[in-house]
Design a protein around this motif. Structure first.
Motif, PDB file in Angstrom:
ATOM      1  N   GLU A   1       1.270  -0.990  -0.086  1.00 23.25           N
ATOM      2  CA  GLU A   1      -0.012  -0.114  -0.100  1.00 23.25           C
ATOM      3  C   GLU A   1       0.931   1.312   0.134  1.00 23.25           C
ATOM      4  OE1 GLU A   1      -0.097  -2.297   1.924  1.00 23.25           O
ATOM      5  OE2 GLU A   1      -2.152  -3.056   1.696  1.00 23.25           O
ATOM      6  N   ILE A   2       1.846   1.367   0.795  1.00 22.37           N
ATOM      7  CA  ILE A   2       2.647   2.944   0.616  1.00 22.37           C
ATOM      8  C   ILE A   2       2.998   2.478  -0.799  1.00 22.37           C
ATOM      9  CG2 ILE A   2       4.594   3.099   1.671  1.00 22.37           C
ATOM     10  CD1 ILE A   2       4.464   2.234   4.523  1.00 22.37           C
ATOM     11  N   ALA A   3       3.650   1.590  -1.148  1.00 24.78           N
ATOM     12  CA  ALA A   3       4.548   1.899  -2.509  1.00 24.78           C
ATOM     13  C   ALA A   3       3.802   1.962  -3.670  1.00 24.78           C
ATOM     14  CB  ALA A   3       5.291  -0.055  -2.633  1.00 24.78           C
ATOM     15  N   VAL A   4       2.623   1.229  -3.295  1.00 25.84           N
ATOM     16  CA  VAL A   4       1.587   1.623  -4.431  1.00 25.84           C
ATOM     17  C   VAL A   4       1.075   3.419  -4.208  1.00 25.84           C
ATOM     18  CG1 VAL A   4      -0.601   2.245  -5.786  1.00 25.84           C
ATOM     19  CG2 VAL A   4       0.295   0.076  -5.133  1.00 25.84           C
ATOM     20  N   GLY A   5       1.206   3.637  -3.035  1.00 25.10           N
ATOM     21  CA  GLY A   5       0.935   5.562  -2.486  1.00 25.10           C
ATOM     22  C   GLY A   5       1.316   6.574  -2.940  1.00 25.10           C
TER      23      GLY A   5
ATOM     24  N   ILE B   1       3.947   6.061  -5.520  1.00 27.00           N
ATOM     25  CA  ILE B   1       3.782   5.363  -7.145  1.00 27.00           C
ATOM     26  C   ILE B   1       2.944   6.946  -7.756  1.00 27.00           C
ATOM     27  CG2 ILE B   1       3.074   4.802  -8.847  1.00 27.00           C
ATOM     28  CD1 ILE B   1       4.798   2.375  -7.876  1.00 27.00           C
ATOM     29  N   LEU B   2       1.232   6.779  -6.755  1.00 21.84           N
ATOM     30  CA  LEU B   2       0.944   7.897  -6.797  1.00 21.84           C
ATOM     31  C   LEU B   2       0.956   9.730  -6.773  1.00 21.84           C
ATOM     32  CD1 LEU B   2      -2.174   7.225  -7.553  1.00 21.84           C
ATOM     33  CD2 LEU B   2      -3.022   8.061  -5.919  1.00 21.84           C
ATOM     34  N   LEU B   3       1.651   9.723  -5.470  1.00 25.99           N
ATOM     35  CA  LEU B   3       3.001  10.808  -5.251  1.00 25.99           C
ATOM     36  C   LEU B   3       3.402  11.678  -6.013  1.00 25.99           C
ATOM     37  CD1 LEU B   3       2.111  13.199  -2.570  1.00 25.99           C
ATOM     38  CD2 LEU B   3       4.468  12.539  -2.608  1.00 25.99           C
ATOM     39  N   ILE B   4       3.891  10.164  -6.955  1.00 24.79           N
ATOM     40  CA  ILE B   4       5.174  10.773  -7.973  1.00 24.79           C
ATOM     41  C   ILE B   4       4.892  11.441  -9.152  1.00 24.79           C
ATOM     42  CG2 ILE B   4       7.569  10.635  -9.180  1.00 24.79           C
ATOM     43  CD1 ILE B   4       7.786   7.996  -7.067  1.00 24.79           C
TER      44      ILE B   4
ATOM     45  N   ILE C   1       2.656   9.223 -18.551  1.00 25.79           N
ATOM     46  CA  ILE C   1       3.163   9.069 -17.224  1.00 25.79           C
ATOM     47  C   ILE C   1       2.249   8.690 -16.441  1.00 25.79           C
ATOM     48  CG2 ILE C   1       2.784  10.953 -15.329  1.00 25.79           C
ATOM     49  CD1 ILE C   1       4.293  13.172 -17.138  1.00 25.79           C
ATOM     50  N   VAL C   2       0.591   8.303 -17.303  1.00 27.08           N
ATOM     51  CA  VAL C   2      -0.272   7.721 -16.208  1.00 27.08           C
ATOM     52  C   VAL C   2       0.278   5.776 -17.217  1.00 27.08           C
ATOM     53  CG1 VAL C   2      -3.076   7.098 -16.351  1.00 27.08           C
ATOM     54  CG2 VAL C   2      -1.950   9.535 -16.678  1.00 27.08           C
TER      55      VAL C   2
END
Lengths: 670, 670
Positions: free
Chosen positions: B157-161, B163-166, B365-366
């Protein structure tokens, strides 16, 4: 191909007139509408024990030796619930006769109590349909896990998977679903009564052991045995009543005479439900069943009666799991029907009234499946976590429905035989026992109201607060939606405003991205319309402008090509601004924007093109008297003379076909 | 409001001409493009140890005492990797001068080796951009978990979060991203060299303990120490080279003189990277670091050098986590740029060339963020699981790029000074050392090719097989996409087919659902077009037909209203069939279908209406010379004379405004 897949999955679509043939018989009706009520016996006893165990504490081995009296309270609690069930059944039987076209709480309240009570009932019922799916599926998966504990880590995934499966089955339509679900219902009844019978014989012969090797839930803090705790246990057990109203909601699904068939089915259902529920509770007491996170009470009963390795034990669990998974079907019949009813009255989005190709309300089914899946995921497929959300809505709708019936009976009862008042006469067989019926309804309304209050108070902190807030919120939304439809209808009503029949000038704008065969088609259409036209190119890519201009000159060679600058590389905004500028030239006319749209034979090829016409179309919908025409231009797969696959435009295809036809005609002539 | 949110999140949009101002300086360039390469030192040493530990077995306590010699092999392996790094750096420096407009492997291969090698390089690079994001983020999260082991269950969950932020940061554009990311890069370098320095001093003074209390990975079966195992460890360590090519791909992002600035940045990067990688490996040997699932080697070094509770220890981990999380940014700069390049050449969907409002390739990017998130989820955010997929593509692109450079240098080298051949003269400062440069490129190509083969063989069964299959599959897709675009361009090219300029008859059909103000607008437009028209009502709800007919008669009172039966309650299919019937009346003309579309002021209100015009429009796109016009009819929020909110149609609004203007004009007159 897409159509074929849909048909294989969902079956052939049905004619509107085939609707009548979809009616179901009593045995099938019992399977369809009673599976929810019957299957709730799979968890009601267990949920009583879960609460009572809080006053015992400790582990499995000592639970009954230290707390036998406390856990034994489950028997009188179950008896009280059975009495309540009889009252509700008698009351609902009256509703079925009074409302032969389907007498859900929503309709009864709407006819007798007014808008707000009807909407409260609607909100309560919709909530409970969703919870029925979530609870039944979660309990069903718990039975599977009792047999195969290795599946425990996947319980949420299994539950969501099953919801998906039932959704597909239900999109096929109610009759097939009924037939398919009849088998599990009767299989469950057979297995349960066999088990209770065998257990009873073993108990009478002093041959029934108590359950062993169960990992019981462990209450670290022992609560005192208060009236509050007993009422909480009673509330949990009242989930056995959920689903009783399903038949009265679904009378129209029965064969004629609908009311009689439905009423008979209801009585049969309760006659089965009470011995089943009491039997399971009695047997749980006999074998000293304990509440557990790993093994259900049904599994403990089956294991103790037959022995763990016995095939009959697995059959009991399979039957229980099946009926629970299928019980969700009650909601799949009821939820879309009620949602459509409320949508038709303008309290829910109109799309919910749309009947799919299979005579069911596809949108409602999809909404139900999504919300139930969400709940299962949030609550980790735990029945005990879902229960506090559950029965409050059921008892709220019971109360409203029976209050509505009381009002109805009073109005009808006061009529003289043969007298018609507000069309009521036909809706009830007038008889002299109306006062008795009125009393039954009032007793029903009061007792279910009391249970609802008990439920709301005892379960408030463990989840009921959410439903207590949710239902008024839903009612507010229903009212807001209704106001919107009324306002739109009023705005569109053509009253007060003169009808605009003036012929207006039309200015055509052709949107040009590049100049090729598709562009020729656009110009061709614009010229055929025979109104003034000009072409417009948005310079999102400034490097391309000169090429486009040159191509326009050489390939089209007529009309004006306007270049609109787009420094921010956008399409919609510059076009919007340009149209506003054109508007000033012609304030009262139509501005007609023509866009091309390349159409490919396959989805993947379509995905390789911008498809921007749809987005631009959307971007212009806010402009008054600006209309957008999309001119599709098809590109097809063809084989050339050497059998090689090539792409040809619609124009080329026509030319080829014309040439071929001409050649054939010539061949025939000679 | 949607625009405002977008701007707050993504910043103001930029003019095309502002593109030049987005260029970055050398220090920022180092931060943007070198973070990937520098950060790979955070896991490269650890991944060497993971493989070597397989030949030791056992737990943490005894790992170095029994297997010190084996784990000590990490030092010579790191030295070999450093030599490889020097070769690759020198070779890529040549590329930067030869390709001042950006010399990624794709471009170099396209110019010198042809289509297929270019596409192989493109596929390899795209794959590796995605893996860079997945590996860097996973390793960054592993650092965070080393400091806070309680977060272990949430690592995916942290990793995916993150990625979203970047992703959001990058959608703002490259310059802001660069500035934001400069701080972590220099913070990391400062912290790492401080730690290595302090560690070195403590080691020299005999004051550096070995690491304690680590839960090492446990190999149940001890493998023999073979050459194969050493090569596998070497392959894992080669991940330290990933990211070296980033600068040569992104030359255009640098300030002028681009090539010199980029080349200097590359050399500076390698000069930092080598001591960092060797230092970390040396220090890991000194403190007897062990590979672990819970604590990274960097954390073990920091903890041993400073002591566990020391704030400096947490700063080391924070810096490492930050640069790793930011390293993914290399791919956010590179992936969309390469995808746009390939899309412009027609090997990827054209949408990828679309520049968003912030001068970045939003679609790319998406796509990158989605694929990287998918990988992280599938691989459970484990660096060791991702590594076998990773470096093979990097070394494949290294090999292709350097082979291309060798071909390029040979062509250019054979030119006489001042001679121009295929535009090559300007692209390289011709000098007499071209033979030396050629040798360097050949040595680089051969060594990276050998490493790639070693990697593919030693990692084949643990995941490399997937990439070995994926890259040819991607090349096949690129070629298929390209063929499609060529075929469409050919089909649309207007060659061979006569341009259709004929004026054709237009038959207008007005689609009528109900008769109200919107319908009046439709009729108004159809009449203004002045072509033959008729209205069409699809009887999806047979109960409504008579009402519609009656309303039509009373409110419109002209024209023909055709009722089309729809026994299956569908809209698209009966309309389709009817149009085919009309077509037979007029085989060569246009059939013009006019549909209304109610437009509301808010999204939620819009959602309460069928919006079926879009679906019907889509359903008719396959029909030749059938064009669809959507006539929007707006309904607005207004306040009535009492200040109450009401809905009014566009017509009413116009009438009101006209009345108001008239009243004002009158007031002014008097």
């Amino acid at each position: 191909m897409a159509v074929n897949i849909k048909q294989a999955l969902l079956g052939r679509r049905l004619d509107t007139e085939a609707l009548a043939d979809q009616a179901i018989s009593k045995p099938v009706g019992l399977a369809v509408f009673a599976s929810d009520a019957l299957s709730s016996t799979a968890y009601a006893t267990e949920e009583i024990l879960v609460i009572l165990a809080a006053a015992v504490g400790g582990g499995a081995a000592t639970m009954w030796t230290t707390g036998g009296t406390i856990l034994g309270l489950s028997a009188p609690i179950a008896l009280a619930i059975a009495v309540l069930l009889v009252i509700v059944t008698i009351s609902y039987r009256q509703t079925i006769y009074a409302y032969p076209n389907g007498g859900g709480a929503y309709i009864v309240a709407r006819d007798n109590l007014g808008e707000i009570p009807a909407l409260i009932a609607g909100a309560a019922l919709l909530t409970d349909y969703i919870l029925t799916v979530a609870v039944s599926i979660s309990s069903g998966v718990a039975q599977i896990i009792s047999a195969f504990p290795a599946l425990l880590p996947y319980k949420v995934e299994i539950a969501v998977g099953v919801i998906l499966l039932i959704t597909v089955v239900n999109l096929r339509g109610v009759k097939e679903a009924g037939r398919l679900f009849a088998i599990p219902t009767y299989f469950f009844l057979g297995m349960m009564f066999l088990t209770l019978g065998v257990g009873l014989i073993r108990a009478l012969t002093g041959n029934l052991p108590t359950v062993t090797e169960v990992e019981a839930i462990h209450h670290a803090v022992v609560e005192p045995l208060t009236i509050f705790l007993v009422l909480r246990a009673f509330s949990s057990g009242c989930t056995a009543l959920t689903g009783v109203e399903a038949i009265s909601n679904g009378i129209t699904a029965f064969k004629e005479p609908r009311s009689r068939n439905a009423a008979t089915t209801l009585v049969v259902m309760t006659s089965i439900l009470i011995p089943l529920f009491l039997g399971i509770t009695f047997m749980a007491n006999q074998i000293h069943a304990v509440p557990s996170h790993v093994e259900t009470v049904i599994s403990q009963i089956g294991r103790t009666v037959y022995g763990g390795g016995n095939p009959l034990y697995y059959l009991v669990l399979a039957a229980t799991a099946l009926i629970l998974l299928m019980a969700a079907n009650t909601s799949y019949a009821g939820f879309p029907r009620l949602a459509a009813l409320q949508a038709a009255d303008g309290y829910l989005p109109r799309q919910l009234t749309h009947r799919g190709g299979r005579l069911v309300f596809s949108w409602g089914i999809v909404a139900l499946a999504s919300l139930a899946s969400l709940l299962v995921i949030l609550m980790n497929a735990s029945v005990t976590a879902l229960i506090p959300l559950y029965a409050i809505g059921v008892f709220l709708s019971f109360t409203i429905s029976q209050t509505g019936m009381a009002v109805h009976l009073r109005k009808v009862g006061k009529l003289k035989p043969g007298e018609v008042h507000q069309g009521l006469e036909a809706s009830i067989n007038h008889d002299k026992r109306w006062r008795l019926k009125l009393v039954i309804s009032i007793v029903g309304a009061i007792s279910t109201f009391v249970v609802m209050i008990v439920f709301a108070v005892t379960k408030f902190t463990s989840g009921a607060w959410f439903v207590v807030l949710l239902i008024p919120a839903m009612v507010a939304i229903f009212l807001r939606i209704n106001r919107h439809y009324q306002e739109v209808a009023h705005a569109l009503s053509l009253q007060g405003v003169p009808v605009d029949t003036e012929i207006r000038p039309v200015q055509t704008l052709i949107l040009v991205d590049d100049v090729h065969a598709e562009t020729v088609r656009l110009v061709n259409f614009a010229k055929s319309l025979n109104h003034p036209w000009r072409a417009v190119h948005i310079a999102a890519n400034p490097d391309k402008v000169e090429t486009v201009k040159a191509k326009w000159k050489s390939r089209i060679g007529e009309g004006e090509l306007v270049i609109i600058p787009s420094p921010f590389r956008q399409l919609a905004e510059p076009l919007h601004n340009y149209i506003e500028q054109v508007r000033t030239e012609q304030p009262d006319g139509f501005i007609h924007v023509i866009m091309g749209h390349l159409v490919m034979d396959t989805y993947w090829e379509q995905g390789l093109h911008h498809n921007s016409a749809y987005l631009l179309n959307l971007a212009l919908t806010g402009m008054d008297r600006v209309v957008v025409t999309m001119v599709p231009y098809q590109i097809h797969h063809e084989q050339d003379d050497d059998g090689k696959k090539i792409l040809v435009t619609q124009d080329e295809k026509r030319a080829q076909e014309a040439a071929k036809a001409a050649a054939e005609a010539e061949a025939q002539d000679s």
